[in-house]
Design an enzyme around this catalytic site. Structure first.
Site, PDB file in Angstrom:
ATOM      1  N   ASP A 106       0.845  -1.070   0.029  1.00 54.30           N
ATOM      2  CA  ASP A 106       0.145  -0.180   0.042  1.00 54.30           C
ATOM      3  C   ASP A 106       0.887   1.306   0.020  1.00 54.30           C
ATOM      4  O   ASP A 106       2.178   1.219   0.340  1.00 54.30           O
ATOM      5  CB  ASP A 106      -1.059   0.176   1.175  1.00 54.30           C
ATOM      6  CG  ASP A 106      -2.291   0.768   1.045  1.00 54.30           C
ATOM      7  OD1 ASP A 106      -3.176   0.405   1.582  1.00 54.30           O
ATOM      8  OD2 ASP A 106      -2.114   1.588   0.134  1.00 54.30           O
TER       9      ASP A 106
HETATM   10  C1  GLC Z   1      -4.357   4.117  -0.310  1.00 57.73           C
HETATM   11  C2  GLC Z   1      -5.201   3.111   0.104  1.00 57.73           C
HETATM   12  C3  GLC Z   1      -5.548   1.998  -1.040  1.00 57.73           C
HETATM   13  C4  GLC Z   1      -5.257   2.453  -2.494  1.00 57.73           C
HETATM   14  C5  GLC Z   1      -3.553   3.046  -2.466  1.00 57.73           C
HETATM   15  C6  GLC Z   1      -3.571   3.729  -3.585  1.00 57.73           C
HETATM   16  O1  GLC Z   1      -3.532   4.810   0.902  1.00 57.73           O
HETATM   17  O2  GLC Z   1      -5.056   2.450   1.441  1.00 57.73           O
HETATM   18  O3  GLC Z   1      -6.453   1.428  -0.939  1.00 57.73           O
HETATM   19  O4  GLC Z   1      -5.209   1.380  -3.344  1.00 57.73           O
HETATM   20  O5  GLC Z   1      -3.422   4.091  -1.397  1.00 57.73           O
HETATM   21  O6  GLC Z   1      -4.268   5.028  -3.917  1.00 57.73           O
END
Ligand code: GLC
Length: 722
Positions: free
Chosen positions: A265
């Site tokens: 993430d």
């Molecule tokens: C965010 C979220 C995740 C998302 C990622 C990219 O913090 O936790 O669900 O896909 O970043 O945007």
């Protein structure tokens, strides 16, 4: 697609730096940021132009032109001509926005979920997106957590079924086809169990609870062919998921044999320092890579330290090559080596955005996801009413797309007032907002106008809720009641005109106890998306018949949270508040124990009578099956859909079992006065659970079967598992 040999040949010719580049992802703005800007994101991340020239994937970009510009730039500079892969969060729509996933969970309709994802994927693919970070399947029990809006609720099987359907919708039959995008299941695992419903907070959860409730939906997605998986931000039993060997090695790789790509993430690798399990970036890189994280999103531990770690023998060249091969195969499955643009075409995308077909599906999805929570008989309203007042902060509110609405635009959304005006004759609708929906706003200067509108109308549509930025990532609440002066407005409006329907817009279950006490009817619209206002109007005036069933429990009070339907009995359940315990029961002294509205609850304008249930047998063997037939009659002149829900209870087992568990559901359409037989096939695998020895088995003994919705069963029977 290129051959495996071609990919291996590429690998052989790549330098270590080029290989590591394939294991990194940054936002588009990092690439487009001028290297001269010493305060820009590129410098903050400590990236050189050379680093960026090797990066293998990009997160977020604003147009097909921008995507093609970055791809062209990259391909010209890359001696191996390995295409960049472009990813985005297309969760419930790209530009045409469908209901939030929690709403879609209430549709109990896998086919509808697949269709919505299919349409969203087509718009996204035409717009240059090749991978979506969806579906999110985190198991949830606590409405304080802002991201409950992003999942399909508290039932693992329901969430798994709808998420698998979404994956089929996004990925289609062949990822090389221009209208398909790869799906990334997230967030693995346990994120929805964040302590106190506070985002990113620690998760402590037994292995049994993880395997019984939290993990099944991820497995359903992997079985449905998800090409990518994202570990979660949270620590799980003291170890952050991205560096958690039990999750990432034992479960994901050894037990589930997942061979797709694992992407962290956003900055989750960098956050290993903040969690306190890595002293520096180098250690963070080692932990994440060693636990199978292939691509590092938006932090620089890999680009700064993987080469050094390899040279110091912390991992082998083969491990690096295996990770890079997973990424190259992933890009190859998307057909990017032949078409780095993956069919992106802005003109085609512009034609798809908000097109009639997508709007129609969005409206149908919004209608099928809505849940009629209460109806004392005033719904549906008659269309020939002379005057209808649309009152409340959501009367004209365009912000009903919900969080994670990608490139959806609030101004393109149909409001409730718009929907009412479109359905009714001119001059029938008056609008008064009355107050705002903000928690700290005590202004009641709009009350007088609202109450006057209520008094002068034949009926009132009272549109209440929480702002769409009160849910979603990082947006958690300790108070889940209607914010601001809305309840005061509701009481005054309902007193002025009892023929009032409350219509709700929210991203989580709210504490509606006060509203339930005064409103004769409550229609839960969630954040219904682009066509929300039209769907609400059609439901209120009976052109559509509500059929949603709650995918998440509505508490009476936030003090009951976490609260969920598949709970254990305890040794002193609330109903034993009798002489034998003199009040010493698992009960509150200041609040009833049961929720306000249970999982699976939802009313209809039709009157579905559950006539009876018959079983083909009352003994089930390991290889056998039992046909469960449920007779349901629509005793009304209106057609509608009913989701027949089959639950089980295992009253005695080697471990405590939930008092109820959904094991099957059938959404069935009925004509007026129609009676139907709905069948379920019960087999032994449906009864398996993680037993005393942590084996996934069924156990001999009585199994109770129930039909209805959680806490409110209308038919029961039992069988013997042999
Ligand atoms: C965010 C979220 C995740 C998302 C990622 C990219 O913090 O936790 O669900 O896909 O970043 O945007």
């Amino acid at each position: 697609m290129m051959t495996e040999e071609y990919l291996h040949a590429l690998l052989l010719n790549m330098t270590i730096e080029e290989k590591i580049g394939q294991l990194t992802q940054y936002n588009a703005n990092v690439f487009l940021d001028s290297s001269a800007d010493i305060t820009g994101p590129r410098m903050q991340l400590g990236l050189t132009d050379e680093d960026l020239s090797r990066v293998g994937s990009v997160l977020n970009f604003s147009s097909v032109a921008e995507m093609k510009k970055m791809q062209d730039m990259h391909m010209e500079n890359d001696p191996h001509r390995i295409p960049v892969v472009f990813m985005m969060d297309v969760i419930h729509g790209y530009r045409t926005i469908y209901p939030i996933p929690l709403a879609l969970g209430c549709s109990f309709d896998a086919e509808l979920a697949e269709t919505c994802s299919r349409m969203a994927g087509k718009e996204a693919a035409a717009s240059g997106v090749q991978v979506t970070f969806a579906p999110m399947v985190d198991y949830v029990r606590d409405p304080r957590w802002g991201r409950v809006m992003e999942t399909c609720g508290e039932e693992p099987r329901l969430t798994g079924a709808l998420a698998a359907a979404q994956i089929r919708g996004f990925q289609g039959s062949d990822l090389t086809y221009a209208e398909n995008v790869a799906a990334c299941v997230k967030h693995f695992a346990g994120y929805g169990g964040a302590e106190a419903g506070r985002d990113y907070n620690a998760v402590e959860c037994s292995e049994r609870a993880l395997r019984e409730f939290y993990l099944p939906a991820y497995k359903a997605c992997i079985d449905a062919g998800a090409q990518m998986l994202m570990p979660s931000f949270n620590s799980l039993n003291g170890i952050p998921s991205v560096a958690n060997p039990w999750l990432m090695k034992q479960v994901l790789k050894e037990e589930w044999d997942f061979d797709g790509v694992v992407i962290s993430d956003y900055n989750a690798v960098g956050e290993l320092l903040v969690h306190g399990v890595a002293a520096d970036e180098k250690e963070a890189a080692k932990l994440a890579f060693d636990n199978g994280c292939d691509i590092e999103m938006c932090s620089s531990a890999y680009i700064h330290h993987l080469k050094e770690l390899l040279e110091e023998g912390f991992f082998t060249q083969e491990q690096l090559d295996q990770a890079v091969m997973r990424v190259l195969r992933f890009k190859n499955r998307l057909g990017l080596f032949e078409d780095p643009y993956h069919g992106a075409d802005q003109e085609k995308a512009d034609c798809l955005y908000l097109c009639e077909k997508h709007r129609e599906i969005a409206k149908r999805a919004a209608a099928e996801s809505a849940v009629l929570l209460k109806n004392d008989g005033i719904l549906p309203l008659q269309e020939n009413l002379a005057r209808v007042a649309v009152i409340g902060p959501f009367a004209r509110e365009h912000g009903i797309l919900g969080s994670w609405s990608c490139n959806g635009r609030d101004e393109e959304t149909v409001t409730v007032a718009d929907g009412m005006a479109a359905l009714l004759k001119t001059g029938q609708v008056i609008v008064a907002e009355g107050c705002s929906n903000h928690w700290d706003d005590t202004d009641t200067s709009g009350f007088e106008e609202a109450i006057a509108a209520a008094k002068s109308s034949d009926a009132v549509i009272l549109c209440l809720g929480e702002p769409q930025d009160y849910s979603g990532e990082g947006n958690c609440r300790t108070d889940i009641r209607l914010p601001g002066m809305q309840m005061e407005l509701a009481r005054r409006v309902i007193a002025a005109n009892p023929k009032t329907v409350a219509v709700l817009f929210n991203g989580r279950p709210l504490d509606l106890s006060e509203l339930d006490a005064v409103a004769p009817a409550i229609l839960e619209m969630w954040f219904p998306g682009t066509e929300g206002g039209n769907a609400a109007a059609e439901l209120i005036f009976g052109r559509a018949n509500p059929c949603g069933k709650l995918a998440m429990t509505f508490p009476r009070s936030v003090g009951q949270c976490p609260i969920y339907y598949n709970h254990p009995n305890t040794g002193r359940p609330h109903w034993t508040r009798a002489a034998e315990h003199c009040g010493y029961t698992s009960d509150y002294i200041d609040c009833a124990t049961l929720p306000l509205y249970s999982f699976g609850h939802g009313l209809s304008y039709a009157n579905f009578v559950y006539v009876g249930m018959t079983l083909s047998d009352h003994q089930l063997s390991a290889e056998g099956s039992i046909r469960v037939s449920v007779r349901v009659r629509n005793e009304s002149p209106v057609g509608g859909k009913e989701t027949v829900q089959l639950y089980m209870r295992d009253p005695v087992a080697s471990v405590v079992r939930p008092v109820q568990q959904l094991i099957g559901f059938r959404k069935v359409a009925f004509a007026p006065w129609e009676e139907k037989e709905i069948e379920f096939t019960l087999t032994e695998p449906m009864l398996r659970f993680w037993n005393f020895d942590m084996k996934h088995v069924s156990e001999p003994g009585e199994i109770q079967l129930m039909i209805g919705c959680a806490d409110h069963f209308v038919l029961t029977d039992e069988i013997i598992m042999k």
